[in-house]
Design a protein around this motif. Sequence first.
Motif, short mmCIF file in Angstrom:
data_model
loop_
_atom_site.label_atom_id
_atom_site.label_comp_id
_atom_site.label_asym_id
_atom_site.label_seq_id
_atom_site.Cartn_x
_atom_site.Cartn_y
_atom_site.Cartn_z
N GLY A 70 0.82 -1.21 0.00
CA GLY A 70 0.00 0.00 0.00
C GLY A 70 0.85 1.25 0.00
O GLY A 70 0.54 2.23 -0.70
N HIS A 71 1.93 1.24 0.76
CA HIS A 71 2.83 2.40 0.80
C HIS A 71 3.46 2.63 -0.57
O HIS A 71 3.55 3.76 -1.04
N ASN A 72 3.88 1.54 -1.21
CA ASN A 72 4.49 1.65 -2.55
C ASN A 72 3.48 2.20 -3.56
O ASN A 72 3.83 3.03 -4.41
N ILE A 73 2.23 1.76 -3.49
CA ILE A 73 1.20 2.25 -4.40
C ILE A 73 0.94 3.74 -4.17
O ILE A 73 0.80 4.52 -5.12
N GLN A 74 0.91 4.15 -2.90
CA GLN A 74 0.72 5.57 -2.59
C GLN A 74 1.86 6.41 -3.14
O GLN A 74 1.64 7.49 -3.70
N GLN A 75 3.09 5.94 -2.98
CA GLN A 75 4.25 6.70 -3.48
C GLN A 75 4.20 6.81 -5.00
O GLN A 75 4.52 7.86 -5.56
N GLY A 77 1.50 6.79 -6.86
CA GLY A 77 0.43 7.74 -7.17
C GLY A 77 0.88 9.18 -6.96
O GLY A 77 0.53 10.07 -7.74
N LEU A 78 1.65 9.43 -5.89
CA LEU A 78 2.15 10.78 -5.64
C LEU A 78 3.10 11.23 -6.75
O LEU A 78 3.06 12.39 -7.17
N LYS A 79 3.95 10.33 -7.22
CA LYS A 79 4.86 10.68 -8.31
C LYS A 79 4.08 11.03 -9.58
O LYS A 79 4.41 11.98 -10.27
N GLN A 80 3.04 10.25 -9.88
CA GLN A 80 2.23 10.53 -11.06
C GLN A 80 1.52 11.87 -10.93
O GLN A 80 1.42 12.63 -11.89
N LEU A 81 1.03 12.16 -9.74
CA LEU A 81 0.35 13.43 -9.50
C LEU A 81 1.31 14.61 -9.67
O LEU A 81 0.96 15.63 -10.27
#
Length: 90
Positions: A70-75, A77-81
């Motif tokens: 989950g932490h990796n997915i959040q990171q 997503g933040l990079k894409q944003l």
Amino acid sequence: MLPKKGRCNKAECEEETAKDLFVLKKHSAVESAINGLENHGLDRCPDHGIQGFKRYVGLSVLARNLQIMGHNIQQKGLKQLQRFEQRKAA
């Protein structure tokens, strides 16, 4: 190994820079994983018996792996944003 006050003499410097000492200072990532499990619920096992303990450890490892994923997915997503915002600003 504890530090001492003052400067090292030549023999101590050679001993501290030896390759064998660096091998001894390394520790495996297992200690870090155990600490992560303890911080997220595997501090005490409320289940009784060896079967309960095995089940509890398995579920704790699964929970920790899900947390890391989950932490990796959040990171990601933040990079894409951030990339999207940079393109929008340009």
